[in-house]
Design an enzyme around this catalytic site. Structure first.
Site, PDB file in Angstrom:
ATOM      1  N   GLU A 107     -69.650  40.572 104.807  1.00  0.00           N
ATOM      2  CA  GLU A 107     -70.067  39.477 105.670  1.00  0.00           C
ATOM      3  C   GLU A 107     -70.706  39.945 106.982  1.00  0.00           C
ATOM      4  O   GLU A 107     -70.160  39.748 108.076  1.00  0.00           O
ATOM      5  CB  GLU A 107     -68.870  38.577 105.980  1.00  0.00           C
ATOM      6  CG  GLU A 107     -68.266  37.916 104.756  1.00  0.00           C
ATOM      7  CD  GLU A 107     -67.131  36.970 105.077  1.00  0.00           C
ATOM      8  OE1 GLU A 107     -66.799  36.145 104.205  1.00  0.00           O
ATOM      9  OE2 GLU A 107     -66.566  37.052 106.190  1.00  0.00           O
ATOM     10  N   GLU A 151     -64.891  36.242  97.635  1.00  0.00           N
ATOM     11  CA  GLU A 151     -63.831  35.630  98.445  1.00  0.00           C
ATOM     12  C   GLU A 151     -63.912  34.126  98.284  1.00  0.00           C
ATOM     13  O   GLU A 151     -64.985  33.539  98.356  1.00  0.00           O
ATOM     14  CB  GLU A 151     -63.953  35.976  99.931  1.00  0.00           C
ATOM     15  CG  GLU A 151     -63.527  37.381 100.285  1.00  0.00           C
ATOM     16  CD  GLU A 151     -63.489  37.610 101.794  1.00  0.00           C
ATOM     17  OE1 GLU A 151     -63.377  36.625 102.562  1.00  0.00           O
ATOM     18  OE2 GLU A 151     -63.596  38.782 102.214  1.00  0.00           O
TER      19      GLU A 151
END
Length: 485
Positions: A189, A380
């Site tokens: 991320e 995720e």
């Protein structure tokens, strides 16, 4: 189980859209689909100074008063460093085939560059071997936000030299573990660690400076590709190299309002496209964000656009919610603000995120629409709700319902032709949740942070039963804990 009032409100109609598959079971996803859970080094390992490990920017950041709820830190966390075999046994007991974790850069290279810690590498050697001994495929993420402090002292991600430092680290890990680790993720991320860490100041290293953000963002974009090339140079041909992106399905606060719709497009360029498109050789989304021309003029050098591109084998889609966007004249770069779930009066999790598992479907569709998009995996996906351990059980029906709904949305995308090859729940265990400390709990496994006792939650039991082949109930979305009917 009685939940706080905010979870008792009726859910939006799109929560379980009519097109969601019902019922479904594991075989519907195909025999090669990866089923796992994820974890991160700083959030779980602890052992922060053990056997010569160097400090990271999160060790430094958590020493500041008032930046973390209750002034908590990850010095012990879930003590995964010492308890990894127990946690891997629990993972295997859940029926997982895959386990995603990250390496702590400063455990391997205490100063970020230079001398290698053999004892630090030995830990990851043991961890990988322990995964393989349990028939768990290891998925190793090279960077999950914990830059060595020694490199931050030299400018960190705002220093262009970080691209070379990171490539050297990536190649070291590839050489040492590439004979046993076949799945690699370069960054976790990047928009979060550069945005929250360099623009908003709410994550390490705690900077609030537009120039620092743009510099860090450009260098992370370069490092994303250079890290991939560094791995490709040393890994076996069959190895899979990917990276992961945070993302949110975005909708305008006032549909049809030209200002909100333009703001939504700008927010999408920042939150969902900024790191994806350079990897494809498309460059930055300058058309939607003219302010990026300043980045290009100040930080981009000749040849950078070519260096930012890399043909990843997979992208990790990391999605938790949608965001509703409105025009704001007070926020430069994107001129857009997010309207919180609380402001909109919709159900939300302990993180304040709207309960909206359909978002993962929309993001899989959006990313798969790029020409030459690689295979996608949901690396995720999860939710934080209040948990109470009673009599050796944790009855977390809200999380169980969310997990079921999110997996159903992945199947919905797959049935519509999206090349999606895996689902990883966040997270295997409860852990240190960055600026939120130990309050929000995402785990399939409950952790008592005082005793380090582990309890498999009801959501984990559901995941285990689902992975054993048990079909999901004939109708989705009838969770009493979520709908309170």
């Amino acid at each position: 189980m009685h939940l706080p009032p905010r979870y008792a409100e009726p859910l939006p109609p799109a929560f379980y859209p009519p097109s969601a598959p019902q019922p479904f079971s594991r075989p519907d996803f195909g025999p090669d689909f990866s089923w796992g859970a994820s974890a991160a080094a700083y959030q779980t390992e602890g052992a922060w100074q053990h056997q010569g490990k160097g400090p990271s920017i999160w060790d430094d950041f958590t020493r500041r008063k008032g930046v973390i709820r209750r002034n908590e830190h990850g010095r012990v966390a879930t003590d995964f460093y010492h308890r990894y075999e127990t946690d891997l046994d629990l993972a295997r007991g859940l029926g997982l085939s895959d386990f995603r974790f990250s390496a702590a850069w400063s455990r391997v290279l205490p100063a970020g560059t230079g001398a290698v810690s053999r004892r630090g590498l030995d830990f990851y050697d043991r961890l990988v071997d322990a995964c393989l001994a349990r028939d768990l495929r290891p998925w190793l993420t090279l960077y999950h936000w914990d830059l060595p402090s020694a490199l931050q002292a030299r400018g960190g991600w705002a220093n262009r030299d970080v691209v070379g430092w990171f490539a050297d680290y990536a190649q070291l890990m590839g050489r040492c573990l590439g004979d046993r680790v076949a799945q690699w993720a370069v960054l976790n991320e990047p928009m979060v660690f550069v945005g929250a860490g360099h623009l908003l100041g709410i994550h390490a290293p705690g900077r609030r400076h537009l120039g620092a953000f743009l510099a860090a963002a450009h260098h992370a974009t370069l490092a994303q590709a250079e890290g991939g090339r560094a791995l490709r140079a040393v890994l076996p041909e069959a190895a899979q190299i990917g990276t992961t992106f945070s993302c949110s399905f975005l909708t305008p606060h006032r549909p049809g309002n030209s200002y909100d719709e333009a703001a939504t497009r700008r927010a999408d360029a920042v939150l969902n496209r900024f790191f994806v498109e350079p990897a494809l050789g498309l460059g930055y989304p300058v058309a939607e964000l003219p302010a990026l021309r300043w980045l290009l003029e100040r930080y981009q050098k000749p040849g950078d656009e070519q260096r930012m591109a890399f043909a990843f084998d997979f992208w990790g889609v990391q999605n938790y919610t949608r965001e509703v966007v409105k025009f704001s004249p007070w926020l430069p770069l994107q001129w857009a603000a997010l309207v919180s779930a609380k402001q909109r009066g919709v159900p939300h999790t302990d993180m304040g995120w709207e309960v909206y598992p359909e978002s993962v479907y929309h993001m899989l569709k959006q990313f798969s629409a790029y020409p030459n998009a690689p295979k996608l995996l949901v690396t995720e996906s999860g939710s934080a709700f209040p948990d109470v351990a009673t009599g050796g059980r944790v009855h977390d029906e809200a999380r169980r319902a969310y997990l079921q709904a999110a997996i159903g949305q992945v199947l919905r995308a797959q049935r519509e032709g999206v090349n999606v090859g895996g689902y990883f729940a966040w997270s295997l265990t409860d852990n240190f949740e960055w600026a939120e400390g130990y309050g929000p709990r995402f785990g399939l496994i409950h952790v008592d942070y005082e005793t380090q006792e582990r309890i498999v939650k009801d959501s984990g039991r559901w995941y285990r039963d689902f992975l054993s082949g048990a079909p999901v109930g004939a109708k989705l979305g009838q969770s009493a804990a979520l709908r309170q009917q």
